[in-house]
Design a protein around this motif. Structure first.
Motif, mmCIF file in Angstrom:
data_model
loop_
_atom_site.group_PDB
_atom_site.id
_atom_site.type_symbol
_atom_site.label_atom_id
_atom_site.label_comp_id
_atom_site.label_asym_id
_atom_site.label_seq_id
_atom_site.Cartn_x
_atom_site.Cartn_y
_atom_site.Cartn_z
ATOM 1 N N GLN A 1 0.837 -1.205 0.000
ATOM 2 C CA GLN A 1 0.000 0.000 0.000
ATOM 3 C C GLN A 1 0.868 1.249 0.000
ATOM 4 O O GLN A 1 1.797 1.369 0.793
ATOM 5 N N VAL A 2 0.553 2.186 -0.902
ATOM 6 C CA VAL A 2 1.273 3.453 -1.004
ATOM 7 C C VAL A 2 0.366 4.558 -0.459
ATOM 8 O O VAL A 2 -0.727 4.786 -0.983
ATOM 9 N N ASN A 3 0.818 5.210 0.597
ATOM 10 C CA ASN A 3 0.048 6.278 1.242
ATOM 11 C C ASN A 3 0.795 7.602 1.129
ATOM 12 O O ASN A 3 2.021 7.634 1.248
ATOM 13 N N VAL A 4 0.035 8.668 0.929
ATOM 14 C CA VAL A 4 0.594 10.016 0.944
ATOM 15 C C VAL A 4 -0.231 10.840 1.926
ATOM 16 O O VAL A 4 -1.454 10.928 1.790
ATOM 17 N N ASN A 5 0.443 11.375 2.924
ATOM 18 C CA ASN A 5 -0.226 12.155 3.979
ATOM 19 C C ASN A 5 -1.400 11.392 4.585
ATOM 20 O O ASN A 5 -2.503 11.913 4.750
ATOM 21 N N ASN A 6 -1.150 10.121 4.897
ATOM 22 C CA ASN A 6 -2.111 9.223 5.551
ATOM 23 C C ASN A 6 -3.336 8.877 4.706
ATOM 24 O O ASN A 6 -4.341 8.423 5.238
ATOM 25 N N LYS A 7 -3.251 9.087 3.396
ATOM 26 C CA LYS A 7 -4.338 8.716 2.491
ATOM 27 C C LYS A 7 -3.802 7.709 1.485
ATOM 28 O O LYS A 7 -2.734 7.904 0.917
ATOM 29 N N GLU A 8 -4.553 6.625 1.273
ATOM 30 C CA GLU A 8 -4.102 5.605 0.333
ATOM 31 C C GLU A 8 -4.151 6.146 -1.091
ATOM 32 O O GLU A 8 -5.177 6.630 -1.557
ATOM 33 N N LEU A 9 -3.016 6.046 -1.772
ATOM 34 C CA LEU A 9 -2.924 6.488 -3.156
ATOM 35 C C LEU A 9 -3.085 5.301 -4.102
ATOM 36 O O LEU A 9 -3.579 5.437 -5.205
ATOM 37 N N GLY A 10 -2.687 4.107 -3.657
ATOM 38 C CA GLY A 10 -2.831 2.914 -4.478
ATOM 39 C C GLY A 10 -1.996 1.781 -3.927
ATOM 40 O O GLY A 10 -1.453 1.865 -2.829
ATOM 41 N N ILE A 11 -1.908 0.682 -4.713
ATOM 42 C CA ILE A 11 -1.117 -0.474 -4.313
ATOM 43 C C ILE A 11 -0.195 -0.891 -5.455
ATOM 44 O O ILE A 11 -0.465 -0.596 -6.620
ATOM 45 N N THR A 12 0.869 -1.587 -5.092
ATOM 46 C CA THR A 12 1.833 -2.025 -6.088
ATOM 47 C C THR A 12 1.292 -3.217 -6.878
ATOM 48 O O THR A 12 0.497 -4.005 -6.376
ATOM 49 N N SER A 13 1.781 -3.339 -8.106
ATOM 50 C CA SER A 13 1.374 -4.434 -8.992
ATOM 51 C C SER A 13 2.204 -5.687 -8.678
ATOM 52 O O SER A 13 3.027 -5.688 -7.763
ATOM 53 N N ALA A 14 2.011 -6.740 -9.468
ATOM 54 C CA ALA A 14 2.719 -8.002 -9.259
ATOM 55 C C ALA A 14 4.232 -7.842 -9.351
ATOM 56 O O ALA A 14 4.977 -8.579 -8.708
ATOM 57 N N ASP A 15 4.694 -6.870 -10.121
ATOM 58 C CA ASP A 15 6.136 -6.635 -10.234
ATOM 59 C C ASP A 15 6.638 -5.596 -9.229
ATOM 60 O O ASP A 15 7.753 -5.097 -9.337
ATOM 61 N N GLY A 16 5.806 -5.261 -8.224
ATOM 62 C CA GLY A 16 6.203 -4.349 -7.153
ATOM 63 C C GLY A 16 6.190 -2.888 -7.528
ATOM 64 O O GLY A 16 6.676 -2.051 -6.772
ATOM 65 N N LYS A 17 5.620 -2.560 -8.689
ATOM 66 C CA LYS A 17 5.653 -1.166 -9.158
ATOM 67 C C LYS A 17 4.320 -0.463 -8.950
ATOM 68 O O LYS A 17 3.262 -1.068 -9.003
ATOM 69 N N PHE A 18 4.439 0.829 -8.727
ATOM 70 C CA PHE A 18 3.262 1.697 -8.621
ATOM 71 C C PHE A 18 3.641 3.071 -9.158
ATOM 72 O O PHE A 18 4.724 3.582 -8.873
ATOM 73 N N SER A 19 2.742 3.659 -9.920
ATOM 74 C CA SER A 19 2.889 5.041 -10.368
ATOM 75 C C SER A 19 1.567 5.746 -10.143
ATOM 76 O O SER A 19 0.512 5.222 -10.504
ATOM 77 N N GLY A 20 1.617 6.906 -9.534
ATOM 78 C CA GLY A 20 0.415 7.681 -9.284
ATOM 79 C C GLY A 20 0.759 9.145 -9.110
ATOM 80 O O GLY A 20 1.924 9.531 -9.087
ATOM 81 N N GLU A 21 -0.281 9.940 -9.004
ATOM 82 C CA GLU A 21 -0.068 11.364 -8.779
ATOM 83 C C GLU A 21 -1.151 11.915 -7.886
ATOM 84 O O GLU A 21 -2.250 11.378 -7.786
#
Length: 107
Positions: free
Chosen positions: A44-64
């Protein structure tokens, strides 16, 4: 009298425009791996205590995310597991005046 109203309206408009907080788009690129360099799926990828998304099977995540200019972005990457313990990863970045800022994280 009409001139006074016009000057007042323009003054209020300018005041509101300059008092409005500027926003900067923060782009976050994550590659999450364990201590054996195996990609972590569903971290789980969080920014300022808000979930932005989760990583894929290859461990990658891109968001804004849009954040106020001159603020700090607290980034947290967490992986829950019933079998293993994964230490959370923390990072903090300054959101500048640029219209866009990219952060690359290898966790």
């Amino acid at each position: 009298m009409d001139v006074k109203k016009l000057v007042f309206a323009v003054s209020v408009t300018l005041f509101v425009t300059f008092c409005e907080k500027q926003q900067t788009t923060l782009k976050i690129n994550v590659v999450a791996k364990n201590n054996q360099s195996i990609p972590l799926k569903d971290a789980q990828v969080n920014v300022n205590n808000k979930e932005l998304g989760i990583t894929s099977a290859d461990g990658k995540f891109s968001g804004e995310i849009a954040l106020p200019t001159h603020s700090r972005a607290e980034i947290e990457i967490v992986k829950e597991s019933a079998r293993f313990y994964y230490a959370p990863y923390y990072d903090s970045v300054e959101v500048g005046e640029d219209n866009e800022k990219t952060v690359d994280i290898d966790a």
